[in-house]
Design an enzyme around this catalytic site. Structure first.
Site, mmCIF file in Angstrom:
data_model
loop_
_atom_site.group_PDB
_atom_site.id
_atom_site.type_symbol
_atom_site.label_atom_id
_atom_site.label_comp_id
_atom_site.label_asym_id
_atom_site.label_seq_id
_atom_site.Cartn_x
_atom_site.Cartn_y
_atom_site.Cartn_z
ATOM 1 N N ASP A 401 82.896 76.473 -111.660
ATOM 2 C CA ASP A 401 82.641 76.862 -113.049
ATOM 3 C C ASP A 401 81.937 75.737 -113.781
ATOM 4 O OD1 ASP A 401 83.951 79.242 -112.658
ATOM 5 O OD2 ASP A 401 85.854 78.549 -113.484
ATOM 6 N N MET A 402 81.160 76.101 -114.790
ATOM 7 C CA MET A 402 80.442 75.111 -115.583
ATOM 8 C C MET A 402 81.379 73.998 -116.072
ATOM 9 S SD MET A 402 78.687 75.578 -119.317
ATOM 10 C CE MET A 402 80.270 75.321 -120.142
#
Length: 553
Positions: A401-402
């Site tokens: 995930d970012m």
């Protein structure tokens, strides 16, 4: 104006309105929200469940509330408050702003036209439950089964006769020519008669079935007419409702719900659009000459079964229902930029931990995408392409995930990519994450199995869904506790989007969000989740290899 609460703020007021879909509430907005929370406790007579709805199955669910700091025409500061949807079955409640349009108001068109739909539904239900209709359908089904058995039996009889005639033909050479001619004629006539009788029987049985089907089709024709009438009434009512939901903006322009969603390429607004707290607050402010300054929304009461909502926590406006509406309503109001876009525009670099001719193992910093996103070019993939311009294949075998930092393994060749991809698909790759949780948890280790899917009304948030969710499994182990925070190791056996974040925060998981989780917990400087270790088989040497990357927190 009972909806306006005068208030003296100890914090300086913001220069710009907050970006509604990703923000940390301004201190002044927190003051207003806390003041409303005290009112809610008072309204709940000392209990913390004011705002909860009780459903028919006996469970309760909390409610999203919002506050909007405003300045009136006398330059007095204060706030107005709202709730999403209904509160205890009512669309209006003293002290809160009214809905943008009250479909349930007395003598309104909605109740009358909805009653017409209810009456049609009753007719449909009555027709569908009529005993003679059910008996006809059952009789036809039984008759078809009976006819099928009879025809099958007749076919068997014809086949047996055919076999007898075949054996008889084999003995014809023992007869004279004239006797053979007579015998052949008899056999042909017998065969023709049997086939004729079979066709006549089949036709007569079908005529009986058709008679019943015609009787049934009369019922179904009436049903179809009623269902079409219901569809038309529902469509007309929906269209009329869309026209009633009109929204002002900071420029004084007005648009209805349908045109707002059409402008962003959506044919119809989702159910409940326009009923959330934020649009209610802004609409009331514009309609009453109040200047909006900033807002905050928070959850009050028990969490929904599927979502992660913590009592008293602040949450941004949803994207599915509110984003197109708020894009229109905030025109003409100076707003903060999207903080996520600002983070993504800050250049961050990957760190090479290991590389050879086939693979690279890197450390991804938090707030960097694994692959390019909408309007965002920089990512792990783009940096890899710059570092290894001669590499072949997709390179990115798995993602983080970012907001998650940590270790990633990447392929430099197409062959290595396919080999690594198979390992991830077969779940032979071992991963270990470390997280710092925002609270204490019970137990020392365990396994969480909660199926997940995307929240269709608020992407990219994920929800727990036992009906349509994908299988998701996380093993965990407590490492330490200190100062109200818990360090844990996560061992994901599946790789769903936001799996560790949801399994940690959900009440049926660890019931404790990861520190700094802006989606499922409380916004902070960063998400305290880090991919710390990975183990896999090297695509060329076929040896198991392991790499570690210590967490920066």
């Amino acid at each position: 104006m009972q909806e306006f609460t005068p208030f003296e703020f100890s914090s300086e007021l913001p220069e710009k309105f907050c970006f509604p879909h990703n923000y940390a509430p301004h201190p002044a907005a927190v003051e207003a929200a806390e003041n409303l929370m005290h009112r809610l406790i008072s309204l709940g007579k000392g209990k913390l469940n004011f705002g909860e709805e009780t459903f028919s199955e006996g469970r309760t669910c909390g409610k999203m509330f919002g506050v909007l700091i405003v300045k009136n025409h006398l330059n007095q500061l204060g706030y107005i408050s709202a709730f999403s949807g209904k509160l205890h079955g009512e669309t209006t409640y003293p002290g809160f702003v009214p809905p943008v349009y009250d479909r349930y108001r007395e003598n309104g068109f909605f109740d009358k036209e909805e009653q017409l739909i209810v009456e049609v539904n009753k007719e449909i239900k009555t027709l569908e439950s009529r005993q003679d209709y059910d008996l006809l359908k059952q009789h036809l089904e039984n008759l078809k089964n009976y006819h099928s058995i009879g025809l099958s039996s007749h076919k068997i009889s014809i086949k047996a006769s055919k076999e007898r005639r075949k054996k008889r033909r084999e003995t014809l050479h023992e007869l004279s020519a004239s006797e053979q001619a007579v015998a052949l004629k008899e056999m042909n006539e017998e065969s023709a008669t049997e086939h004729y009788n079979f066709k006549r029987l089949k036709r007569s049985l079908r005529e009986i079935e058709i008679d019943l089907e015609l009787q049934i089709s009369k019922f179904e024709g009436n049903l179809d007419q009623l269902k079409e009438k219901r569809r038309k009434l529902s469509s007309e009512l929906q269209q009329k409702l869309f026209e009633q939901y009109t929204f002002l903006n900071g420029k004084g322009d007005t648009r209805d719900l349908l045109s707002i969603f059409n402008a962003v390429g959506k044919e119809l607004p989702p159910s409940g659009a326009g009923e959330c707290a934020a649009p209610k607050l802004l609409q009331f402010a514009y309609s009453n000459k109040l200047t909006p300054l900033t807002m905050a929304e928070f959850w009050w009461g028990a969490s929904p079964l599927a979502e992660v909502k913590k009592h008293g926590n602040f949450y941004p406006s949803c994207r599915g229902k509110c984003e197109p509406i708020l894009q229109h309503m905030l025109k003409g109001i100076p707003c903060d930029p999207d903080p996520v876009e600002e983070k993504l525009n800050q250049k961050k670099h990957i760190r090479i931990i290991y590389e050879d001719s086939d693979i690279a193992v890197i450390e991804k910093p938090h707030d960097l995408l694994s692959v390019p996103g909408k309007g965002v070019f920089d990512s792990v993939l783009q940096q890899l392409k710059s570092l290894y311009p001669l590499s072949t294949g997709p390179m990115i075998v798995h993602r983080l995930d970012m907001s998650t930092s940590g270790i990633m393994v990447l392929a430099k060749t197409l062959e290595a990519y396919h080999h690594l991809q198979k390992q991830f698909l077969k779940r032979t790759v071992k991963k270990r994450y470390v997280a710092l949780l925002d609270g204490n948890i019970t137990g020392n280790e365990g396994c969480i199995e909660l199926p997940m899917r995307v929240d269709l009304d608020d992407r990219p948030r994920q929800v727990i869904c036992h009906e349509h969710g994908k299988h998701a499994v996380t093993r965990w182990k407590k490492i330490s506790e200190s100062n109200g925070k818990t360090r844990v190791h996560f061992f994901p056996e599946t790789g769903r989007t936001h799996q560790l974040r949801v399994h940690s925060a959900h009440k049926d998981g660890l019931n404790c969000a990861i520190l700094g989780d802006d989606l499922y917990g409380k916004k902070g400087e960063r998400l305290h989740l880090h991919a710390e270790e990975i183990e896999f088989m090297h695509p060329t040497t076929k040896k198991r290899c392991s790499f570690k990357c210590k967490a920066p927190f």
